[in-house]
Design an enzyme around this catalytic site. Structure first.
Site, short mmCIF file in Angstrom:
data_model
loop_
_atom_site.label_atom_id
_atom_site.label_comp_id
_atom_site.label_asym_id
_atom_site.label_seq_id
_atom_site.Cartn_x
_atom_site.Cartn_y
_atom_site.Cartn_z
N HIS B 65 15.89 9.74 -30.67
CA HIS B 65 15.37 9.09 -32.09
C HIS B 65 14.42 7.76 -31.58
O HIS B 65 14.93 6.82 -31.02
CB HIS B 65 16.49 8.31 -32.84
CG HIS B 65 17.57 9.32 -33.26
ND1 HIS B 65 17.31 10.15 -34.71
CD2 HIS B 65 18.65 9.80 -32.78
CE1 HIS B 65 18.31 10.97 -34.75
NE2 HIS B 65 19.30 10.81 -33.63
N ARG B 67 11.87 5.22 -33.12
CA ARG B 67 11.81 4.95 -34.59
C ARG B 67 10.54 4.80 -35.50
O ARG B 67 10.61 4.41 -36.43
CB ARG B 67 12.68 3.74 -34.88
CG ARG B 67 13.94 3.52 -34.15
CD ARG B 67 14.86 4.52 -34.78
NE ARG B 67 16.35 4.37 -34.41
CZ ARG B 67 17.33 5.09 -34.78
NH1 ARG B 67 17.26 6.24 -35.76
NH2 ARG B 67 18.51 5.10 -34.34
N ASP B 155 18.80 16.10 -38.62
CA ASP B 155 19.58 15.08 -37.88
C ASP B 155 19.63 13.81 -38.36
O ASP B 155 18.83 13.09 -38.99
CB ASP B 155 19.16 15.05 -36.53
CG ASP B 155 20.37 14.29 -35.61
OD1 ASP B 155 21.28 14.82 -35.63
OD2 ASP B 155 20.01 13.21 -35.13
N HIS B 182 23.22 18.78 -37.04
CA HIS B 182 24.40 17.56 -37.06
C HIS B 182 25.27 18.05 -37.80
O HIS B 182 25.15 17.98 -39.20
CB HIS B 182 23.39 16.37 -37.41
CG HIS B 182 24.44 15.37 -38.02
ND1 HIS B 182 24.42 13.92 -37.08
CD2 HIS B 182 25.36 15.00 -38.71
CE1 HIS B 182 25.56 13.18 -37.72
NE2 HIS B 182 26.02 13.87 -38.54
N HIS B 235 25.29 16.85 -30.33
CA HIS B 235 26.52 15.89 -29.92
C HIS B 235 27.73 16.67 -30.35
O HIS B 235 28.50 15.82 -31.16
CB HIS B 235 26.03 14.59 -30.49
CG HIS B 235 25.54 14.77 -31.97
ND1 HIS B 235 26.20 15.49 -33.04
CD2 HIS B 235 24.40 14.09 -32.30
CE1 HIS B 235 25.54 15.24 -34.27
NE2 HIS B 235 24.48 14.34 -34.09
N ASN B 281 27.73 8.01 -34.54
CA ASN B 281 28.00 9.36 -35.39
C ASN B 281 27.50 10.61 -34.79
O ASN B 281 26.52 10.71 -34.60
CB ASN B 281 27.45 9.08 -36.70
CG ASN B 281 28.07 10.16 -37.83
OD1 ASN B 281 29.18 10.74 -37.26
ND2 ASN B 281 27.49 10.24 -38.88
N ASP B 308 21.01 11.69 -27.67
CA ASP B 308 21.18 11.08 -28.98
C ASP B 308 20.78 9.54 -28.98
O ASP B 308 21.49 8.78 -29.59
CB ASP B 308 22.29 11.23 -29.59
CG ASP B 308 22.62 11.18 -31.19
OD1 ASP B 308 21.44 10.85 -31.78
OD2 ASP B 308 23.47 10.88 -31.70
#
Lengths: 329, 447, 185
Positions: B65, B67, B155, B182, B235, B281, B308
């Site tokens: 990720h 941003r 995700d 996810h 994940h 998470n 992740d």
């Protein structure tokens, strides 16, 4: 600044700087706090209900979640020890304007306070604060984590009535999943040698609770048959909306503590409740006002226990006071 | 084009061609030209003697990720791409849950362009599976692919609508891309902030049970079986989900799976003390789950390691556990954590770790990287497999520092990374990381 | 128990008892109506001394007088320096003190700070007609303008020495000794 140093300390019990929970305390420390509470009971019976021991100490009651009973109990305890107190509630404060907990704490520190009594909706908030400020921090309930002074007053009430805690059978009935009181009582009772069970609909019993060393009973009748002390938890009305129980009526029918059920107890049994009660839901009025009830002695003991905790933590050790001063500078 | 690069004196380690031995590597015009012993470079080549360090195909992370757009204070595509290069990664796939989400061709183009300018790892956008990540209407998958997207995913959110997932797994087959899922049944996770169980009960935190993941993975695997589409399970954190993936693979479904370094290394016990650096998470699970994940990565049930990588600003994590955001950064610690948990414990060879970080992702996603074969892209990592180092988040190239591994000693450290034959990262040292007397490094700067 | 060679016995059991009898006599001389007397011992050793005095007053004057106890821990002025002690004794006053002649009984008078704390504590319970101070030993070293109204005896104390009063309920004997500071019980 380290929280909860476990040895030494001028309080003689080694409680360290803060009281964030009972999980990390020993039996000796818990019994020590209860012993200290004994002489404080008498102060509230005096004509002038005040001793000067915390004169000049400034205590902030930071109640970021609504509370009447606990806040008043702390405030009485603080005033009877001659401390200066300030109450902060979430509504109308800078917290409502989006200030973070750590900023709130630092601002309080900048005003040179000595202790913070914190009530907060998030588990771990008291520890969070304790790790970040040199003042003493007392947890007055954090989320679903702990409410140590409530459990201490419960233990004192049980000890007063039954003479001892060790070996007693105590069953906590109701919404254990969402209850910080249940967690603190479980730790406190187990540390002091009691046998602990919990009872309630499975939706309200948290996963893995057996691994903490408690027995799970599925029917309230079983609980009453087994226990010497029945600790009835408040059923928060929002649990029904969230689908944990279908209706309050049904909860009362299957898990409510009633006169009829208690009269079938095989031996002596006493009933405690942390308040405020939902009469006719988790507890019937006959029970709350009846001979089994220790609910009002609990409230009286609450002030004494909180005085003891304030007294024990306020002294601190001279070295700690020095290092705290350095941390401020 | 940049100068040719001849990397000499290294241990060439490339599981894609079962290569492990001393040799040299010549990269010219952005591609590997030769690989093996007795390679002589052209006269104008920059010669880098890596003095016995491992030379391997650059790592590939199919789950990060960055941003941008929206939360550039946490990470930009530039800082993310450089963080990736610092971790030995030469290719990363960025998830679309930015603000706004990457759900149209223009947004995909933006990420690609920013990635090309970043001067770090190659940045490939994953497009949103549903418009606005709302889980209802399929995005223009073909347009996204045409603009440069390599996969689709919602995700951050699960694709909860089974019908939509079915259509996605069917429709994406035209474009030969995977759907990254996810897997979380939000009705079961129900606002949980950590693993449900003893620790959550003691801490008074809401827990998400294993079943919140495994139920969704089971459902998704059956849909993959039904459709023949490529389902990639993000994940994986539970032993039950591992079982579901294993079963689906045995049945011939096109299912692949990833695991994060933090799920391989940590358990729910890391949350004690309300450590928000351990909040992510899916949550950290139990030791039994962790062991199952390690086994599954070794036996191939889980195909790849993906980080992740989820940057969050210090202030966002410095707060009450309930209110802190989910996620940890992982790019710059991935190799060290993986080597510690897999190689040090004797579960997997060094080549096995390189495979899970590089060859396997290329293989399952059909990429022309993850190998040192001549003709492949010149994406190379050089690392010291023996160096023990302690994580100091202040040295991260990432815009964020939210790692649970601060102060932890890891094994295996990236020394330098080349992308298309250009050096994109070199471990800062007082002295050069390479042998004295080697030709001086000619800086390339960003492209 | 202090080691004999290190502890100098100043008053043995017989002499201590005689001193208490003398204090009881002084009390009766000064208070014409013993029915209005209340002897309040300061915890810990003052409590038994007050009870022994009351017994003597009854023996000599034929009047039973009440005794009480004070724990001055919460009234100390050095809380900030020494911190809390975990076990606080109770304060027990068997009768309403307003209008009474209260005599504070303590074993050793030193700085006067304990007496100051006791005076403050008593004033939170009511308004006695008169408060006086009775101590078995005065060792000097006052830090406040406080003097005993009834005094058993006076001993000089060198630096590094303390006066230790022993009472049967706590120490198993009745005596007054001079002991090194470290060895004080």
């Amino acid at each position: 600044m380290t929280a909860n140093t476990t040895n030494g300390g001028a309080d003689g019990l080694g409680l360290g700087k803060d009281l964030t929970g009972l999980q990390q305390l020993t039996c000796e420390q818990i019994e020590g706090i209860l012993d200290t509470a004994e002489p404080f009971k008498e102060i509230s019976e005096r004509r002038i209900k005040k001793v000067p021991v915390l004169r000049g100490k400034t205590i902030v009651n930071l109640f970021l979640e609504p509370s009447t009973r606990t806040r008043i109990s702390f405030e009485f305890a603080e005033k009877r020890l001659s401390a200066d107190t300030v109450n902060i509630a979430s509504s109308g404060s800078s917290v409502e304007k989006g200030e973070s907990l750590v900023d709130t704490a630092r601002n309080l520190e900048a005003m040179r306070i000595d202790m913070v009594v914190i009530r907060h909706g998030s588990s771990g908030a008291a520890q969070f604060l304790a790790d970040r400020i040199p003042s003493n921090v007392i947890n007055a309930g954090d989320g679903q984590h702990e409410h140590p002074t409530q459990a201490l007053l419960d233990l004192l009430t049980i000890r007063d009535r039954l003479g001892s805690i060790a070996g007693r059978r105590v069953c906590i009935v109701g919404d254990v999943r969402h209850s910080r009181v249940a967690r603190s009582d479980i730790w406190g009772l187990m540390r002091c040698g009691a046998e602990v069970a919990v009872c309630g609909p499975k939706t309200l019993i948290p996963m893995g609770i057996e691994e903490l060393g408690v027995t799970v009973l599925s029917r309230v009748e079983e609980a009453i048959e087994w226990a010497e002390v029945l600790y009835v938890l408040r059923l928060q009305l929002e649990r029904m909306d969230a689908g944990f129980v279908p209706s309050l009526r049904e909860y009362n029918r299957f898990f409510g503590v009633s006169r009829e059920r208690l009269e079938r107890a095989p031996g002596d049994i006493v009933v405690l409740h942390p308040g405020p009660m939902n009469r006719g839901v988790e507890i019937d009025s006959d029970v709350a006002d009846g001979p089994w009830s220790l609910i009002l002695p609990q409230v009286t003991n609450g002030v004494a226990v909180r005085m003891a905790v304030l007294y024990l933590l306020a002294g601190g050790s001279p070295e700690r006071a020095e290092s705290a001063k350095e941390a401020r500078e | 084009m940049s100068r040719p690069v001849l990397i000499t004196g290294g241990r060439l380690l490339d599981p894609s061609q079962e290569l492990d031995g001393p040799g040299a590597l010549l990269i010219r015009n952005g591609r590997i030209e030769a690989c093996g012993r007795d390679i002589v470079g052209p006269d104008d080549a920059e010669v880098v003697d890596v003095d016995g360090l491992v030379v391997a195909p650059g790592f590939i992370d199919v789950h990060v990720h960055f941003r941008e757009p929206g939360d550039e204070h946490k990470e930009t595509i530039g800082s993310g791409a450089r963080s990736a290069a610092a971790g030995g990664f030469t290719t990363v796939w960025t998830m679309p849950n930015t603000d706004p989400p990457i759900d149209d061709p223009a947004a995909v183009g933006f990420v690609r362009g920013a990635g090309e300018r970043a001067g770090g790892a190659r940045v490939y956008p994953v497009g949103a599976a549903s418009r606005g990540l709302e889980g209802e209407k399929m995005t223009e998958v073909g347009e996204l692919v045409a603009a440069g997207a390599v996969a689709v995913s919602d995700d951050g959110n699960p694709i909860w609508n089974a019908g939509l997932l079915r259509r996605l797994l069917e429709y994406t087959q035209t474009f030969d891309i995977p759907v990254l899922q996810h897997a979380e049944d939000t009705g079961l996770s129900c606002g949980g902030v950590m693993n449900e169980g003893k620790v959550a009960t003691a801490l008074g935190l809401r827990g998400a049970p294993n079943a919140a993941e495994s139920c969704m993975v089971a459902r998704d695997c059956y849909i993959a079986e039904l459709t023949g589409g490529h389902l990639h399970v993000c994940h994986v954190s539970t032993r039950e989900a591992v079982e579901q993936v294993r079963r689906a693979k045995e049945c011939g479904a096109h299912v692949t799976a990833e695991v994060t370094p933090h799920h391989l290394a940590l358990t729910e016990d890391a949350v004690h003390g309300y450590r928000t650096e351990a909040k992510m998470n899916p949550p950290l699970r139990t030791e039994e789950d962790r062991q199952s994940l390690l086994d599954a990565l070794v036996d191939g049930t889980i195909d790849v390691i993906a980080t992740d990588h989820a940057p969050h600003h210090y202030e966002e994590k410095e707060r009450e556990f309930d209110d802190a955001p989910f996620g940890v950064v992982g790019l710059e610690t991935a190799l060290g954590v993986a080597m510690l948990e897999l190689v040090e414990s004797g579960r997997l060879s060094l080549g096995g770790v390189v495979d899970r970080l590089s060859c396997a992702p290329a293989r399952i996603m059909g990429l022309d990287v993850g190998t040192l074969r001549p003709g492949a892209r010149g994406d190379i990592v050089v690392f010291d497999p023996a160096e023990r180092w302690t994580v100091d988040a202040s040295t991260f190239m990432s815009g964020s520092r939210n790692t649970p591994f601060v102060g932890k000693e890891l094994v295996g450290r990236v020394r330098a990374t080349w992308v298309a034959g250009e050096r994109r990262y070199e471990l800062p040292r007082e002295a050069s990381p390479f042998r004295e007397g080697a030709p001086p490094y000619v800086g390339q700067g960003s492209v | 128990m202090p080691v004999a060679s290190e502890a100098e016995v100043l008053l043995d059991e017989e002499q201590t008892d005689a001193t208490l009898k003398d204090l009881a006599r002084q009390l009766l001389e000064r208070e014409p109506d013993p029915a209005e007397l209340l002897l309040v011992g300061i915890r810990r050793r003052g409590v038994e001394l007050a009870e022994r005095l009351a017994t003597e007053v009854e023996a000599q004057g034929g009047v039973a007088i009440p005794t009480g106890s004070l724990d001055i821990t919460l009234y100390r002025d050095d809380f900030g320096q020494i911190g809390p002690k975990p076990v606080i004794g109770s304060t027990e006053l068997p009768v309403e003190i307003t209008g009474l002649h209260v005599v504070i009984v303590d074993d050793v008078l030193h700085t006067g700070r304990t007496t100051r704390a006791a005076l403050n504590e008593l004033s939170d319970f009511g308004r006695p007609r008169k408060i006086e101070l009775c101590t078995l030993v005065d060792r000097g070293g006052r830090e406040l303008p406080i003097q005993p109204d009834y005094l058993g005896c006076r001993f000089e104390v060198a630096p590094g020495e303390e006066i230790a009063v022993s009472v049967p309920s706590i120490d198993g004997e009745l005596s007054v000794r001079r002991v090194p500071v470290e060895r004080k019980k």
